[in-house]
Enzyme design. Structure first.
Site, PDB file in Angstrom:
ATOM      1  N   GLU A  33       7.420 -17.273  36.195  1.00  0.00           N
ATOM      2  CA  GLU A  33       6.592 -17.349  34.986  1.00  0.00           C
ATOM      3  C   GLU A  33       6.679 -18.760  34.438  1.00  0.00           C
ATOM      4  O   GLU A  33       7.766 -19.334  34.369  1.00  0.00           O
ATOM      5  CB  GLU A  33       7.050 -16.359  33.900  1.00  0.00           C
ATOM      6  N   GLU A  51      13.460 -10.389  33.598  1.00  0.00           N
ATOM      7  CA  GLU A  51      14.193 -11.089  32.536  1.00  0.00           C
ATOM      8  C   GLU A  51      15.389 -10.279  32.043  1.00  0.00           C
ATOM      9  O   GLU A  51      15.567 -10.034  30.850  1.00  0.00           O
ATOM     10  CB  GLU A  51      13.239 -11.429  31.386  1.00  0.00           C
TER      11      GLU A  51
END
Length: 482
Positions: free
Chosen positions: A381, A180
């Protein structure tokens, strides 16, 4: 009407974890202290704290034991294999290999642990998808030069990468340099994603922010990622590297042109900027203007830009939990979210933690991403954080099944749209510590772990209803969802 395209043969079905949220064993076998190890527990209403001096008599630190994957990895991998996983997303803890981050020689005990993990995955023909940096900066590097705010961090990280690429050149094919990475476009990214601490010790609120320092850290990670790609390809030309974006999908709340312009600006900054750098190899025009308008300045060399241009990734991966709305009306109702919140969407429901649930937004996002980059995509995710009730050894989590089912349905529609989606690793394979709140009760896994928010419990593992359901999904390659 033609029949929907099915998930392709060889599609990667699995689940995701992160070392700092599942391994535990925080000071065992030579492991050093990471930024995760000094974070206390919290809740949706009580922010986690950062304590540079660990005081276990006063605070509870959930990463110290977590769910003890370090000692139970064989059991956990066997359960994943039982579900039918053919891929397992995991991360390697930097401080397990280089305890302070700045050593010249790696900690052999740490490497031996991952040797065993990879051997166990191979035993079940499960492909490892390895995140190199997943919120595990060595604390010592924060003390020395405030983490990724300094270019020195790149050199230490690349030493770490070289050890991993050399040791596991015949074991791991798929690598994600940074988890991320785009979180550094937000204030929250300072600590968790870069080890930057400017004085405040509340994790989720009131962090002191220096945007020039924060975007410098992001730039250093871009350069480090590109150098890692170039290094890795020399060690094994078959290595495949991916970006990993926390995709905060945004819509305008209304058709007011002000809302639409704000939404476009938000999407470019939060979602597209990092992807453009890592996939296209360029610093896009809009971010240069953003820096000018906001007085953001840091050093970018011609060599940096050349490295970024050459060291692009092979695939695009991202997390997707929810969407947000953007409004020019400062009085609009607000909701929480992953990294950032937004205006409340009247057409969506939300979880207990106030994250809006938007399965169709995943199809929209997949099309948006594939249209922009035209590279293979993995959803690395996606999941529902919820309280699970444990009764007579059973966990009936139909709400989680329903959430994931709807998102898989939208993935199939995206594939039918023509998107090259190659893998799905929902969060999480097993219950683990929530990074935002430090809770265990905010559960995501297919496997229940007997542990509460205060660290009490047997750590025994139990199959949830979603475990059995996901097993059928994988067996049918995504065709049997009900």
């Amino acid at each position: 009407m033609t029949k929907l395209k099915e998930f392709p043969a060889g599609f990667f079905w699995g689940g995701a974890t992160a070392a700092n949220q599942c391994e535990g064993a925080w000071n065992i076998d030579g492991k050093g202290v990471s930024i995760s190890d000094v974070m206390t527990s919290g809740s949706h209403k009580v922010p986690r704290r950062i304590t540079l001096d660990i005081d276990e008599s006063k605070y509870y630190y959930p990463s110290h034991e977590s769910v003890d994957f370090y000692h139970r990895y064989k059991e956990d991998i066997a359960l994943c294999a039982e579900m039918g996983f053919n891929i397992f997303r995991m991360s390697i803890n930097w401080t397990r290999i280089f305890p302070n981050g700045n050593e010249t020689e790696p900690n052999e005990k740490g490497l031996e642990f991952y040797d065993k993990v990879f051997a166990e995955l191979k035993k079940y023909s499960i492909e490892p998808l390895v995140t190199i940096y997943h919120n595990e900066n060595p604390l010592q590097l924060t003390h020395e030069f405030n983490g990724w705010a300094d270019r020195k961090c790149m050199d230490y990280f690349l030493r770490f990468c070289e050890v991993l690429f050399t040791r596991y050149k015949d074991t791991v094919k798929y690598w994600i340099p940074f988890n991320e990475i785009n979180c550094l476009t937000t204030k929250l990214g300072n600590w968790n994603h870069a080890g930057i601490l400017n004085g405040k010790t509340e994790f989720f609120i009131a962090q002191i922010d220096d945007p020039s320092k924060r975007f410098a850290a992001l730039h250093h990670q871009f350069v480090a990622s590109a150098k890692a790609v170039l290094m890795g390809k020399k060690i094994n030309s078959n290595f495949q590297f991916g970006t990993m974006i926390c995709h905060i999908t945004v819509y305008p709340l209304t058709c007011n042109p002000d809302d639409i312009i704000l939404t476009q600006e938000e999407d470019l900054l939060r979602n597209c900027f990092s992807g453009d750098v890592q996939v296209k190899g360029i610093y896009p025009y809009y971010i240069k203007r953003y820096f000018e308008r906001n007085g953001i300045s840091f050093k970018i060399t011609d060599e940096d830009l050349e490295v970024i241009k050459k060291g692009v990734v092979d695939f695009y991966s991202f997390s997707y939990y929810m969407s947000n709305c953007i409004s020019s009306d400062k009085e609009s109702a607000q909701v929480s979210g992953n990294v950032m919140g937004g205006a409340k969407n009247p057409y969506l429901s939300a979880s207990e933690w106030d994250w809006q649930i938007d399965p169709k937004g995943l199809r929209y996002t997949l099309n948006h991403v594939f249209d922009r980059y035209n590279v293979p995509i993995m959803v690395t995710e996606n999941g529902l954080g919820a309280r699970d009730t444990f009764e007579d050894g059973r966990i009936h989590d139909e709400y989680r099944i329903d959430y994931i089912r709807q998102h898989i349905e939208q993935m199939r529609l995206a594939i039918d749209d023509g998107v090259n989606l190659v893998g799905y690793t929902p969060w999480a394979s097993i219950d683990l510590v929530s990074v935002s709140t430090g809770e265990m009760e905010k559960r995501y896994g297919f496997i229940y772990v007997d542990k509460d928010n205060e660290g009490n419990g047997t750590l025994d593992r139990y199959r949830k209803d979603s475990f059995h359901w996901y097993k059928k999904v994988i067996e049918s390659n995504g065709n049997e969802l009900y």
